[in-house]
Design an enzyme around this catalytic site. Structure first.
Site, PDB file in Angstrom:
ATOM      1  N   CYS A   1       0.802  -1.224   0.000  1.00 52.41           N
ATOM      2  CA  CYS A   1       0.000   0.000   0.000  1.00 52.41           C
ATOM      3  C   CYS A   1       0.839   1.279   0.000  1.00 52.41           C
ATOM      4  CB  CYS A   1      -0.942  -0.007   1.205  1.00 52.41           C
ATOM      5  SG  CYS A   1      -2.159  -1.336   1.098  1.00 52.41           S
TER       6      CYS A   1
HETATM    7  N1  LIG Z   1      -2.502  -6.349   1.310  1.00 52.37           N
HETATM    8  C1  LIG Z   1      -3.127  -5.348   1.888  1.00 52.37           C
HETATM    9  O1  LIG Z   1      -2.940  -5.096   3.071  1.00 52.37           O
HETATM   10  C2  LIG Z   1      -4.135  -4.499   1.127  1.00 52.37           C
HETATM   11  C3  LIG Z   1      -4.981  -3.657   1.854  1.00 52.37           C
HETATM   12  C4  LIG Z   1      -5.919  -2.907   1.179  1.00 52.37           C
HETATM   13  C5  LIG Z   1      -5.984  -2.953  -0.210  1.00 52.37           C
HETATM   14  N2  LIG Z   1      -5.137  -3.754  -0.916  1.00 52.37           N
HETATM   15  C6  LIG Z   1      -5.282  -3.782  -2.373  1.00 52.37           C
HETATM   16  O2  LIG Z   1      -5.999  -4.952  -2.727  1.00 52.37           O
HETATM   17  C7  LIG Z   1      -5.517  -5.461  -3.977  1.00 52.37           C
HETATM   18  C8  LIG Z   1      -5.028  -6.890  -3.799  1.00 52.37           C
HETATM   19  O3  LIG Z   1      -3.959  -6.904  -2.863  1.00 52.37           O
HETATM   20  P1  LIG Z   1      -3.440  -8.228  -2.163  1.00 52.37           P
HETATM   21  O4  LIG Z   1      -2.483  -7.794  -1.125  1.00 52.37           O
HETATM   22  O5  LIG Z   1      -4.575  -9.108  -1.795  1.00 52.37           O
HETATM   23  O6  LIG Z   1      -2.633  -8.903  -3.384  1.00 52.37           O
HETATM   24  P2  LIG Z   1      -2.076 -10.398  -3.470  1.00 52.37           P
HETATM   25  O7  LIG Z   1      -0.954 -10.348  -4.441  1.00 52.37           O
HETATM   26  O8  LIG Z   1      -1.863 -10.947  -2.092  1.00 52.37           O
HETATM   27  O9  LIG Z   1      -3.281 -11.212  -4.113  1.00 52.37           O
HETATM   28  C9  LIG Z   1      -3.766 -10.957  -5.392  1.00 52.37           C
HETATM   29  C10 LIG Z   1      -4.037 -12.302  -6.072  1.00 52.37           C
HETATM   30  O10 LIG Z   1      -4.635 -12.037  -7.345  1.00 52.37           O
HETATM   31  C11 LIG Z   1      -4.231 -13.073  -8.227  1.00 52.37           C
HETATM   32  N3  LIG Z   1      -4.477 -12.647  -9.606  1.00 52.37           N
HETATM   33  C12 LIG Z   1      -3.764 -11.789 -10.367  1.00 52.37           C
HETATM   34  N4  LIG Z   1      -4.350 -11.635 -11.570  1.00 52.37           N
HETATM   35  C13 LIG Z   1      -5.454 -12.411 -11.578  1.00 52.37           C
HETATM   36  C14 LIG Z   1      -6.470 -12.655 -12.521  1.00 52.37           C
HETATM   37  N5  LIG Z   1      -6.489 -12.045 -13.715  1.00 52.37           N
HETATM   38  N6  LIG Z   1      -7.457 -13.514 -12.194  1.00 52.37           N
HETATM   39  C15 LIG Z   1      -7.463 -14.125 -10.983  1.00 52.37           C
HETATM   40  N7  LIG Z   1      -6.529 -13.915 -10.029  1.00 52.37           N
HETATM   41  C16 LIG Z   1      -5.532 -13.067 -10.327  1.00 52.37           C
HETATM   42  C17 LIG Z   1      -2.771 -13.283  -7.867  1.00 52.37           C
HETATM   43  O11 LIG Z   1      -2.336 -14.565  -8.309  1.00 52.37           O
HETATM   44  C18 LIG Z   1      -2.800 -13.131  -6.346  1.00 52.37           C
HETATM   45  O12 LIG Z   1      -2.928 -14.391  -5.701  1.00 52.37           O
HETATM   46  C19 LIG Z   1      -4.431  -4.492  -4.427  1.00 52.37           C
HETATM   47  O13 LIG Z   1      -5.007  -3.509  -5.258  1.00 52.37           O
HETATM   48  C20 LIG Z   1      -3.978  -3.855  -3.123  1.00 52.37           C
HETATM   49  O14 LIG Z   1      -3.438  -2.574  -3.326  1.00 52.37           O
HETATM   50  C21 LIG Z   1      -4.221  -4.546  -0.269  1.00 52.37           C
END
Ligand SMILES: NC(=O)c1ccc[n+]([C@@H]2O[C@H](COP(=O)([O-])OP(=O)(O)OC[C@H]3O[C@@H](n4cnc5c(N)ncnc54)[C@H](O)[C@@H]3O)[C@@H](O)[C@H]2O)c1
Length: 429
Positions: free
Chosen positions: A269
């Site tokens: 983030c």
């Molecule tokens: N991690 C945090 O603390 C947090 C908090 C708030 C918001 N976010 C936001 O949420 C979103 C996701 O973050 P995250 O930390 O969960 O990411 P992450 O990398 O842990 O998980 C995302 C998943 O999406 C999968 N993926 C990618 N492309 C895909 C597709 N086309 N179809 C299906 N699956 C697909 C990946 O393989 C991965 O497992 C981001 O935009 C991030 O900025 C994250």
């Protein structure tokens, strides 16, 4: 309406992306009665899910296995399993590519979902992104692939995720959730869905306010961390204890919020989201978002500052970095998480290695396979022997599981970047 934990079947939910955001949402939805498809293109992750082996700290393997046992959680790599969904939530990554937003994951998932949308279904984007993404990027992709019209044939909205990995006080369920829709009916559908899984929803007028609210929250944190980081560096030069200063300021019951210095910002983030905002301001208005640029500059330089402090600490012992044995505690970007994405710790390790330091690192939460920067060979256990053999122990991430009493007793010298209470004789950032 508050979430109801009764397991009545509510409909079919697809959560696209089974990461830090998507997996906890999937588990909660199963708990309250949704039939959930956990979709992810990473076959290794899907295999682990199917085997009941969680890779996200906020979800235990026991919780995952209960979800699987309920028969209402299906991990999948196949978009064909999306057919006839009632609600889909997109939680795919939104990284930076050469300083610019990389929305390819949102594009790919929206295009792949489009052919599975039926009339009356609801599509929600949760990935962090700049204002306008839901209406200008996601809506056209869904419409082109489905032949349906957003807001007429299906509902569309945006709801930012506020999950704070490792935070036990504020969880996915208890943290209020901002919700939006591209029209009032979409808003009602989006809010109706989240009312089943969280305690409180907060509606806003359009997806743009919801999208910007997430960027505001993270930019606020980023800027305030930069402020205390810069102040910490000057306080050190002035011979003032920054930690005591911050504690004193934090006794003000209004108008002050406590942030603490550290070796730099990391995770998915803070190093990324504010740049989504500054990029858009530059693109749309030709202006520079000065607060974001300045905060990036200060926070990006913290790892170098830590390296300087390591060198100074060794220098005081008449030792060079070159050849000194350095034990770094914590690779993850913050305590009690195994997430090392964008973490400053591997950068600090690399700089010290380049200077000839004999660097070892300890982080029981970061998987060796995920270890950034080829540090896998340098991972060791936290033992009294390792601590005693180090010329300097550097605390970069203050995981609760570290035995600080042992470190305090066994270490010759400690540089503590997090102010661990037990490390009373440590030098602090
Ligand atoms: N991690 C945090 O603390 C947090 C908090 C708030 C918001 N976010 C936001 O949420 C979103 C996701 O973050 P995250 O930390 O969960 O990411 P992450 O990398 O842990 O998980 C995302 C998943 O999406 C999968 N993926 C990618 N492309 C895909 C597709 N086309 N179809 C299906 N699956 C697909 C990946 O393989 C991965 O497992 C981001 O935009 C991030 O900025 C994250």
């Amino acid at each position: 309406m508050p979430a109801d934990s009764a397991a009545e079947v509510r409909g079919k939910l697809v959560v696209v992306g089974q990461g830090y955001v998507g997996l906890p949402l999937s588990m909660r939805a199963v708990e309250v009665g949704w039939d959930v498809v956990g979709l992810d293109l990473d076959a290794r992750r899907v295999d682990r899910l199917a085997a009941g082996d969680s890779y996200v700290e906020d979800v235990t393997s026991g919780e995952l296995r209960s979800a699987l046992d309920s028969g209402r959680f299906k991990p999948s790599v196949d978009y064909a399993d999306c057919s006839d969904f009632d609600v889909v939530v997109i939680t795919v990554p939104t990284p930076l590519q050469d300083g610019a937003p990389d929305l390819t994951y949102i594009e790919q998932s929206s295009a792949a979902l489009a052919s599975h949308i039926r009339r009356g279904a609801t599509v929600i984007l949760e990935s962090t992104t700049y204002p306008g993404t839901t209406e200008e990027l996601v809506a056209p992709l869904l419409e082109q692939g489905s032949g349906l019209k957003a807001g007429v044939d299906f509902h569309l909205g945006y709801s930012p995720e506020r999950i704070d990995p490792g935070n036990r006080a504020w969880t996915f369920v208890t943290t209020p959730k901002v919700v939006s829709g591209i029209d009032p009916v979409s808003l009602a559908a989006v809010q109706g869905f989240y009312d089943t899984v969280v305690e409180k929803t907060v509606p806003v007028s359009t997806p743009r306010e919801a999208e910007l609210s997430k960027l505001l929250e993270n930019t606020f944190r980023h800027v305030n961390i930069a402020l205390v980081n810069e102040m910490a560096m000057y306080a050190k030069e002035l011979g003032i204890d920054i930690w005591e200063t911050i504690d004193a300021a934090a006794t003000k019951p209004f108008g002050f919020m406590k942030f603490t210095p550290g070796p730099g910002v990391g995770g998915h983030c803070l190093p990324i989201d504010p740049s989504y905002l500054s990029w858009q301001v530059k693109q749309a208005l030709g202006a520079s978002f000065r607060f974001v640029e300045l905060a990036n500059d200060v926070n990006d330089h913290m790892p170098e500052y830590v390296v300087r402090r390591v060198a100074a600490s060794l220098n005081a012992q008449r030792k060079p970095v070159n050849g000194s044995r350095l034990l770094l505690l914590g690779l993850a970007y913050k305590k009690n998480t195994g997430d090392a994405r964008e973490s400053p710790a591997p950068r600090i390790a690399e700089m010290l290695i380049q200077m000839g330091g004999d660097v070892r690192v300890v982080d029981p939460l970061v998987e060796a396979s995920a270890t950034v920067g080829g540090l896998g060979d340098r991972m060791v256990e936290l033992t009294a022997d390792e601590v005693a053999a180090a010329d300097l122990v550097v605390v970069l991430t203050d995981h609760d599981s570290f035995d600080y009493a042992m470190v305090e007793e066994s270490a010759a010298h400690v540089l503590d970047c997090r102010r661990v209470p037990e490390l009373v004789s440590a030098e602090r950032l």
